[in-house]
Design an enzyme around this catalytic site. Structure first.
Site, PDB file in Angstrom:
ATOM      1  N   LYS A  63      44.191  19.693  39.014  1.00  0.00           N
ATOM      2  CA  LYS A  63      45.026  18.131  39.185  1.00  0.00           C
ATOM      3  C   LYS A  63      43.736  17.715  38.248  1.00  0.00           C
ATOM      4  CE  LYS A  63      42.661  15.211  42.524  1.00  0.00           C
ATOM      5  NZ  LYS A  63      42.176  13.961  41.432  1.00  0.00           N
ATOM      6  N   ASN A  64      42.648  18.230  38.578  1.00  0.00           N
ATOM      7  CA  ASN A  64      41.381  16.760  37.542  1.00  0.00           C
ATOM      8  C   ASN A  64      41.242  17.687  35.945  1.00  0.00           C
ATOM      9  OD1 ASN A  64      40.913  15.397  39.566  1.00  0.00           O
ATOM     10  ND2 ASN A  64      38.811  16.720  39.759  1.00  0.00           N
ATOM     11  N   CYS A 117      35.980   2.881  45.158  1.00  0.00           N
ATOM     12  CA  CYS A 117      37.119   3.861  46.873  1.00  0.00           C
ATOM     13  C   CYS A 117      36.035   3.796  47.780  1.00  0.00           C
ATOM     14  CB  CYS A 117      37.473   4.154  45.761  1.00  0.00           C
ATOM     15  SG  CYS A 117      36.763   5.959  45.670  1.00  0.00           S
ATOM     16  N   ARG A 144      32.237   3.122  41.607  1.00  0.00           N
ATOM     17  CA  ARG A 144      32.656   3.695  40.980  1.00  0.00           C
ATOM     18  C   ARG A 144      32.883   2.838  39.216  1.00  0.00           C
ATOM     19  NH1 ARG A 144      36.575   7.954  43.160  1.00  0.00           N
ATOM     20  NH2 ARG A 144      36.582   8.876  40.425  1.00  0.00           N
ATOM     21  N   ASP A 189      32.761  17.549  44.568  1.00  0.00           N
ATOM     22  CA  ASP A 189      34.173  17.569  45.030  1.00  0.00           C
ATOM     23  C   ASP A 189      34.488  19.472  46.168  1.00  0.00           C
ATOM     24  OD1 ASP A 189      34.882  15.620  43.551  1.00  0.00           O
ATOM     25  OD2 ASP A 189      35.797  17.270  42.431  1.00  0.00           O
ATOM     26  N   ARG A 221      47.150  14.071  47.202  1.00  0.00           N
ATOM     27  CA  ARG A 221      47.097  13.765  46.323  1.00  0.00           C
ATOM     28  C   ARG A 221      46.570  14.645  45.632  1.00  0.00           C
ATOM     29  NH1 ARG A 221      43.433   8.642  45.706  1.00  0.00           N
ATOM     30  NH2 ARG A 221      43.374   9.365  43.666  1.00  0.00           N
TER      31      ARG A 221
HETATM   32  N1  EPU Z   1      29.612   5.972  36.407  1.00  0.00           N
HETATM   33  C1  EPU Z   1      28.898   4.686  35.592  1.00  0.00           C
HETATM   34  N2  EPU Z   1      30.135   4.427  34.991  1.00  0.00           N
HETATM   35  C2  EPU Z   1      30.489   4.592  34.541  1.00  0.00           C
HETATM   36  C3  EPU Z   1      31.751   6.175  34.716  1.00  0.00           C
HETATM   37  C4  EPU Z   1      30.834   6.427  36.119  1.00  0.00           C
HETATM   38  O1  EPU Z   1      28.059   4.716  36.347  1.00  0.00           O
HETATM   39  O2  EPU Z   1      31.278   4.178  33.624  1.00  0.00           O
HETATM   40  C5  EPU Z   1      28.755   6.931  37.695  1.00  0.00           C
HETATM   41  C6  EPU Z   1      29.671   6.998  38.695  1.00  0.00           C
HETATM   42  O3  EPU Z   1      30.048   5.942  39.758  1.00  0.00           O
HETATM   43  C7  EPU Z   1      29.503   8.195  39.655  1.00  0.00           C
HETATM   44  C8  EPU Z   1      29.083   9.325  38.625  1.00  0.00           C
HETATM   45  O4  EPU Z   1      28.606   8.495  37.422  1.00  0.00           O
HETATM   46  O5  EPU Z   1      28.245   8.458  40.261  1.00  0.00           O
HETATM   47  C9  EPU Z   1      29.334  10.205  38.110  1.00  0.00           C
HETATM   48  O6  EPU Z   1      31.385   9.813  37.644  1.00  0.00           O
HETATM   49  P1  EPU Z   1      32.246  10.292  36.659  1.00  0.00           P
HETATM   50  O7  EPU Z   1      32.797   9.190  36.251  1.00  0.00           O
HETATM   51  O8  EPU Z   1      31.936  11.539  37.012  1.00  0.00           O
HETATM   52  O9  EPU Z   1      33.759  10.796  37.930  1.00  0.00           O
HETATM   53  P2  EPU Z   1      34.893  10.465  37.596  1.00  0.00           P
HETATM   54  O10 EPU Z   1      35.714  11.059  36.056  1.00  0.00           O
HETATM   55  O11 EPU Z   1      35.581   9.349  38.229  1.00  0.00           O
HETATM   56  C10 EPU Z   1      35.866  12.988  37.660  1.00  0.00           C
HETATM   57  C11 EPU Z   1      36.573  13.704  39.444  1.00  0.00           C
HETATM   58  C12 EPU Z   1      36.041  13.650  40.455  1.00  0.00           C
HETATM   59  C13 EPU Z   1      34.739  13.797  40.548  1.00  0.00           C
HETATM   60  C14 EPU Z   1      33.952  13.668  39.491  1.00  0.00           C
HETATM   61  C15 EPU Z   1      32.009  14.187  39.288  1.00  0.00           C
HETATM   62  C16 EPU Z   1      38.889  13.325  37.830  1.00  0.00           C
HETATM   63  C17 EPU Z   1      40.076  12.285  37.517  1.00  0.00           C
HETATM   64  N3  EPU Z   1      37.987  13.214  38.669  1.00  0.00           N
HETATM   65  O12 EPU Z   1      35.703  11.315  38.669  1.00  0.00           O
HETATM   66  O13 EPU Z   1      37.370  13.886  41.224  1.00  0.00           O
HETATM   67  O14 EPU Z   1      34.559  13.933  42.090  1.00  0.00           O
HETATM   68  O15 EPU Z   1      34.380  13.592  37.859  1.00  0.00           O
HETATM   69  O16 EPU Z   1      32.943  15.716  39.155  1.00  0.00           O
HETATM   70  O17 EPU Z   1      38.596  14.266  36.793  1.00  0.00           O
HETATM   71  C18 EPU Z   1      38.067  14.780  43.147  1.00  0.00           C
HETATM   72  O18 EPU Z   1      39.423  15.258  42.643  1.00  0.00           O
HETATM   73  O19 EPU Z   1      38.223  13.880  44.148  1.00  0.00           O
HETATM   74  C19 EPU Z   1      37.895  13.567  42.677  1.00  0.00           C
HETATM   75  C20 EPU Z   1      37.014  12.545  42.972  1.00  0.00           C
END
Ligand code: EPU
Length: 416
Positions: A22-23, A116, A121, A303, A395
């Site tokens: 998915k990701n 969320c 996030r 995850d 999802r």
């Molecule tokens: N963060 C910030 N500012 C930002 C972006 C991130 O503070 O602008 C913080 C977040 O709040 C969090 C940390 O950085 O504490 C890491 O977040 P990241 O941005 O890496 O997560 P994401 O890109 O929103 C993806 C996956 C998630 C997975 C995380 C961590 C996708 C679509 N989603 O989320 O997947 O948990 O990376 O590996 O790729 C899931 O599949 O269940 C899922 C939540």
């Protein structure tokens, strides 16, 4: 709304086939915005989130069609830069269109995702990066409103190695003028898979999978046909299913190259595995307690935290699980405790005191991976477990109940 009903405890036997990731699929779909040619993605899982992304592509004026596991997206006639709150609130990953829209249309009107169930996030790092690449970005009425003459290459340093942030910047940079360097980039295998796809479209990217990625912008990207990597988290979830039911199963298509941390932890808590022709055979034994600390890749993935917690709730001894990525990712604890687990949370740590048995109950799913942990617990629990609100599971796990039924579990879907 649907729920799962599970009669436990179960022994599992047979083979589970892992679907596409998915990701990895979601950013690749957004990357279709970068070209006016066909983008054909194979091995795309049939999931609610993928449907939502398809709806978003249609809203932008792209074509998005599925035939079995193949998606065909064409953005030749992309006509809008608008990602409405309606869709973004359903799926945060919608933010992944921000970078590509800025690259292709040079404007974006994208809803902020909001918080969320697992944490606040924010997407400040995405926004700051696009700003420093020459994007003129405002936040108005809950929307990111951005435009640019053309994005230009820049050195971006991420405070946190954000996964979708890295993907967004990579997709913005491939069509920017000059060279972009992303420092402290996310190294997740899904980021690497996206980079491989972009390179096949003609992008110039180096260093993906390392913490510094360099991207030389080009003027045009071509269409592409690409096969999405298998889902390492789904594979890991089946490994946990073998552990918690102390069973032996085969997991076909597990992406072993991306699973070191999961495999190590699996063995540490009493699992055994051997390589099979196209995946692995896993065996669950007496569950041993351990320490887990989630981390960015190649560390132990957040995850997989909830699923391992379900397993460790039946360990002989006390485990400690520390969540370092998201500030609120222990929502499954109270639900696991309703099934008889003995877990106490203190700040970012959970102390999991192993119990002898879990007992079926009605529990509520709160997010995708939390739901998976409740299903796993239900497989081991004595009696009937009902997991409510499984739209979260839909999802991100393709046909989970069918795959588990094929393994011999007594699990079915009912109207809630
Ligand atoms: N963060 C910030 N500012 C930002 C972006 C991130 O503070 O602008 C913080 C977040 O709040 C969090 C940390 O950085 O504490 C890491 O977040 P990241 O941005 O890496 O997560 P994401 O890109 O929103 C993806 C996956 C998630 C997975 C995380 C961590 C996708 C679509 N989603 O989320 O997947 O948990 O990376 O590996 O790729 C899931 O599949 O269940 C899922 C939540």
């Amino acid at each position: 709304m649907d729920k799962f009903v599970i009669e436990g405890p179960t022994k599992l036997k047979g083979k589970a086939v892992v679907s596409g990731s998915k990701n990895a699929s979601l950013p690749m779909m957004a990357a279709a915005i970068l070209t006016d040619k066909d983008v054909i993605l194979n091995n795309v899982p049939n999931l609610r989130d993928i449907d939502t992304m398809c709806q978003l592509m249609l809203k932008l004026g792209c074509e998005c069609e599925r035939e079995d596991k193949t998606l065909k997206i064409n953005c030749a006639n992309i006509s809008s830069d608008f990602a409405p709150y309606d869709l973004v609130r359903k799926m945060r990953a919608s933010i992944l269109v921000f970078g590509p829209l800025m690259a292709r249309l040079r404007s974006a009107h994208v809803s902020l995702p909001g918080g969320c169930a697992i944490g606040v996030r924010p997407v400040n790092l995405h926004i700051n990066a696009i700003r420093s690449m020459g994007g003129d970005v405002d936040i108005e009425n809950g929307y990111i409103i951005a435009k640019t003459e053309r994005l230009r290459g820049e050195t971006i340093y991420f405070d946190i190695p954000t996964v979708t942030g890295t993907e967004n910047v990579m997709m913005a940079a491939v069509l920017a003028s000059g060279k972009t360097v992303i420092k402290n980039a996310a190294r997740e295998p899904e980021v690497v898979d996206l980079a491989k796809m972009l390179k096949k479209m003609g992008a110039k990217i180096e260093g993906e999978g390392e913490s510094v990625i360099e991207i030389e912008g080009v003027d045009y990207l071509d269409g592409v046909e690409y096969t999405v990597m298998p889902d390492r988290i789904e594979a890991g979830t089946f490994m946990c299913a073998a552990l918690i039911t102390q069973s032996e199963i085969e997991i076909e298509n597990a992406p072993l190259f991306a699973m070191d941390a999961i495999l190590d932890k699996f063995v540490e808590v009493g699992g055994e595995y051997e390589l099979a022709e196209n995946g692995l055979i896993v065996r669950g034994r007496q569950i041993k307690p351990t320490m887990i600390k989630t981390a960015v890749y190649p560390g132990f993935p957040t995850d997989m935290q909830a699923q391992f917690m379900a397993v460790l709730s039946l360990a002989k001894g006390t485990s400690i699980i520390e969540e370092t990525i998201f500030e609120n990712r222990f929502m499954h604890v109270a639900e696991l405790n309703r099934l008889g687990a003995n877990i106490v949370v203190s700040g970012s740590k959970a102390v999991v005191e192993g119990v002898d048995r879990l007992i079926g109950a009605s529990v509520m799913a709160t997010d995708l991976r939390a739901s998976a942990s409740l299903v796993l617990a239900g497989l081991a629990a004595h009696g009937r477990t009902e997991v409510l609100r499984i739209y979260h599971l839909d999802r991100g796990y393709e046909s989970l109940e069918k795959k588990l039924t094929q393994l011999g579990a007594k699990i079915w879907r009912e109207k809630q």
